[in-house]
Design a protein around this motif. Structure first.
Motif, short mmCIF file in Angstrom:
data_model
loop_
_atom_site.label_atom_id
_atom_site.label_comp_id
_atom_site.label_asym_id
_atom_site.label_seq_id
_atom_site.Cartn_x
_atom_site.Cartn_y
_atom_site.Cartn_z
N UNK A 377 -37.66 -72.88 69.75
CA UNK A 377 -37.78 -72.35 71.10
C UNK A 377 -37.52 -73.44 72.13
N UNK A 378 -37.14 -73.02 73.31
CA UNK A 378 -37.02 -73.96 74.42
C UNK A 378 -38.42 -74.33 74.91
N UNK A 379 -38.51 -75.48 75.57
CA UNK A 379 -39.81 -75.90 76.09
C UNK A 379 -40.35 -74.92 77.12
N UNK A 380 -39.45 -74.35 77.93
CA UNK A 380 -39.88 -73.39 78.95
C UNK A 380 -40.44 -72.13 78.30
N UNK A 381 -39.74 -71.57 77.33
CA UNK A 381 -40.23 -70.37 76.65
C UNK A 381 -41.53 -70.65 75.91
N UNK A 382 -41.64 -71.83 75.32
CA UNK A 382 -42.87 -72.16 74.59
C UNK A 382 -44.07 -72.23 75.54
N UNK A 383 -43.86 -72.78 76.74
CA UNK A 383 -44.96 -72.89 77.70
C UNK A 383 -45.35 -71.51 78.24
N UNK A 384 -44.37 -70.62 78.42
CA UNK A 384 -44.70 -69.27 78.88
C UNK A 384 -45.54 -68.55 77.84
N UNK A 385 -45.17 -68.66 76.58
CA UNK A 385 -45.93 -68.00 75.51
C UNK A 385 -47.33 -68.61 75.40
N UNK A 386 -47.43 -69.92 75.50
CA UNK A 386 -48.73 -70.57 75.46
C UNK A 386 -49.61 -70.08 76.61
N UNK A 387 -49.02 -69.96 77.80
CA UNK A 387 -49.79 -69.50 78.96
C UNK A 387 -50.30 -68.09 78.75
N UNK A 388 -49.44 -67.20 78.27
CA UNK A 388 -49.86 -65.82 78.01
C UNK A 388 -50.94 -65.76 76.94
N UNK A 389 -50.83 -66.60 75.93
CA UNK A 389 -51.81 -66.59 74.84
C UNK A 389 -53.19 -67.04 75.35
N UNK A 390 -53.21 -68.08 76.17
CA UNK A 390 -54.50 -68.60 76.65
C UNK A 390 -55.08 -67.72 77.76
N UNK A 391 -54.24 -67.07 78.56
CA UNK A 391 -54.76 -66.15 79.56
C UNK A 391 -55.37 -64.90 78.93
N UNK A 392 -54.93 -64.56 77.73
CA UNK A 392 -55.41 -63.35 77.08
C UNK A 392 -56.88 -63.37 76.72
N UNK A 393 -57.49 -64.56 76.64
CA UNK A 393 -58.91 -64.64 76.27
C UNK A 393 -59.81 -64.66 77.49
N UNK A 394 -59.23 -64.73 78.69
CA UNK A 394 -60.07 -64.74 79.89
C UNK A 394 -60.59 -63.33 80.17
N UNK A 395 -61.84 -63.21 80.58
CA UNK A 395 -62.40 -61.86 80.79
C UNK A 395 -61.65 -61.05 81.84
N UNK A 396 -61.13 -61.71 82.88
CA UNK A 396 -60.45 -60.95 83.95
C UNK A 396 -59.08 -60.45 83.53
N UNK A 397 -58.59 -60.86 82.36
CA UNK A 397 -57.26 -60.43 81.91
C UNK A 397 -57.28 -59.69 80.58
N UNK A 398 -58.44 -59.35 80.08
CA UNK A 398 -58.51 -58.70 78.77
C UNK A 398 -57.81 -57.35 78.76
#
Length: 561
Positions: A377-398
């Motif tokens: 993957x490109x670094x940009x795509x990898x960072x977007x996926x990482x961001x979505x993955x970590x935001x998914x555990x926040x209560x306001x985004x469940x």
């Protein structure tokens, strides 16, 4: 006499390579040679298995069954049986048992729309989408041709900016000072990744479906206001019809391409009112896009302010770049830069493309974040996926289920949608193709090899409509049974039991599918006929014949070699 060129031998080389470099070079060459040898050995082993099937006479029916898949990369395998009965007489019209099939299983096309998952099925899906969009612009496929005179526009709604990225701004160079070519991997990547708003980019993709739904509501309001009508009475004067497709930009953001049309009160068969013009529709689309807002609803209780939530965007809107163009006619002329064919082909192209085609991300869901290590993957795509993955555990985004849609960069909507009155449906197009196939003579089976009840070896076997293995057989009006007689679905009872056995072909069957595909591609062209040839889109999904005798000869020759 010219002096001969002296080539240094390995033993007399004056400047040998360093030990580490030489060792790595030899290791790479050894790995490449071993991989090439293993591929050749595997190919020879699979060809030998096919040669045994050819010698025993089982290759021809096997080739018919696999060839009926049309090149599907990962067909679905089913086991079970199906019996069709005539309820009036109790006669068994036909009986199918997968144990009697050449592969021992029923092979059904996967039907995946993604080009990276199955090129053959995605091509068929793209052709059907083209016909669906074109029918709503120029008529046909149960749509009257008068829709070509209705007001219609082609609009593009983009995402806002979340930070400067590498781009191609016309004649001037990029902000970085260089001119990027079309295939430059830097296009769409942030100039400064540390300052790029990855959180806002992921959350905007997650709210894009809600933005589109809100946009359609505002669009009806703007049309009613421009016509001087209350919104609740608009449906008595005009109907709004549209078809849209979602596309990923190179920076990973969703934007929408849509065809919008104004019809009369009963749909495409009625004449739109006199106040409905292309200019009015253009103004309404732009006004509705600027007014559309979506508020991010936090599931926390009212009155509670979380500092972590304050730094995240809470209101989402479309970008400032809104493009609306009138669709003129079906001809390529200088006065009509946007035509029906242009629009239909453009939308159909993006119906089978996902983020993996544009941004180089994934075409399947992630179970664990550690799975990203096995993908290039490109670094940009990898960072977007990482961001979505970590935001998914926040209560306001469940409620956004970001981890489930991290591979789609947070977008969780449908790629292609349309209103009921826009045009025909994909199901209707598939039914037409089924009826066409049912009425075509079987050119691959001699007349003396017609199957009897319970026998399926004499005809191409697969999930093709009109054959004895069609899953929908007996549920279609006027279906032809194995004796060649028409069977009415009202008097036909279908008793079936199917069980999922797996996805994909066995190695030797996959090798046979590759041979069939190469045989069709390398077949010499037929002599030119005086009749005008059909377009490739008209031939999409139609059965393509192949010579099993030629294939058998090729397999035997490969086994000998």
């Amino acid at each position: 006499m010219p002096a001969q060129l002296q080539l240094p031998s390995p033993a007399t080389t004056s400047a040998p390579a360093s030990g580490a470099f030489a060792a790595s070079t030899h290791a790479r060459r050894a790995d490449a040679s071993a991989h090439r040898d293993s591929a050749l050995e595997r190919r020879a082993r699979l060809t030998a298995r096919l040669a045994k099937l050819a010698a025993s006479g089982h290759l021809a029916p096997l080739a018919r069954q696999i060839g009926s898949l049309g090149g599907c990369a990962r067909p679905i395998r089913l086991t079970g049986h199906r019996t069709r009965l005539d309820t009036a007489t109790g006669q068994i019209l036909d009986h199918l048992d997968t144990r009697h099939l050449p592969t021992g299983e029923l092979l059904v096309r996967c039907g995946n729309r993604r080009a990276t998952r199955c090129p053959a099925c995605s091509t068929l899906y793209r052709y059907d989408t083209y016909q669906l969009i074109a029918a709503g612009l120029r008529g046909g496929k149960t749509v009257p041709s008068s829709v070509a005179t209705h007001p219609r526009v082609f609009a593009t709604l983009t995402a806002p900016g979340f930070g400067p990225v590498h781009n191609q701004p016309g004649v001037s160079p990029c902000t970085c000072g260089t001119r990027h070519a079309d295939g430059d991997p830097l296009l769409g990547t942030p100039l400064n990744p540390e300052q790029y708003d990855y959180t806002g980019a992921v959350l905007w993709n997650a709210h894009a479906p809600a933005l589109w739904a809100r946009f359609t509501t505002h669009l009806r309001r703007e049309i009613a206001n421009a016509a001087g009508l209350p919104q609740r009475t608009l449906r008595h004067h005009a109907t709004l019809s549209y078809a849209k497709v979602a596309e990923y930009q190179k920076r990973g953001q969703i934007h929408f391409h849509t065809v919008i049309r104004i019809d009369g009160p009963t749909g495409p068969t009625s004449t739109p009112p006199t106040w409905a013009t292309t200019g009015l529709l253009d103004h309404a689309v732009r006004a509705a896009a600027k007014r559309t807002r979506v508020q991010h609803q936090h599931p926390s209780r009212a009155g509670e302010a979380n500092p972590a939530q304050l730094s995240e965007p809470s209101v989402f809107r479309f970008g400032r770049q809104i493009d609306v163009r009138a669709i003129r006619s079906t001809d390529f002329t200088g006065d009509a830069p946007v035509t029906d064919r242009h629009v239909a082909a453009y939308i159909a192209k993006y119906a089978t493309k996902g983020a993996e085609t544009t941004t180089g991300t994934l075409d399947r869901r992630l179970r664990f974040l550690a799975e990203l290590a096995q993908y290039d993957l490109t670094d940009h795509a990898r960072r977007v996926i990482h961001t979505a993955w970590h935001l998914g555990v926040k209560p306001q985004h469940t409620h956004l289920r970001l981890r489930q849609w991290a591979h789609m960069l947070g977008f969780r909507g449908h790629f292609s949608t349309r209103t009921r009155h826009y045009s025909t449906t994909l199901a209707h197009l598939r039914a037409e193709r089924t009826a066409w196939r049912t009425g075509q003579p079987d050119t691959q089976t001699p007349a003396s090899a017609e199957p009897r009840a319970g026998q399926t070896y004499g005809s191409p076997v697969g999930d093709r409509a009109g054959h004895s293995t069609d899953l929908a057989a007996g549920q279609r009006p006027g279906h032809r049974n194995i004796t060649g007689q028409r069977a009415d679905s009202d008097t036909t009872l279908v008793i079936s039991h199917w069980q999922y056995a797996g996805t994909g072909l066995l190695p030797e069957y996959e090798h046979l599918s590759d041979l069939l595909t190469s045989t069709r591609q390398t077949r010499p062209e037929q002599p030119t006929h005086t009749r005008r040839p059909k377009r490739s889109s008209d031939r999409a999904g139609h059965p393509v014949g192949h010579s099993t005798d030629r294939l058998t000869s090729a397999v035997r020759a490969g086994a000998v070699a």
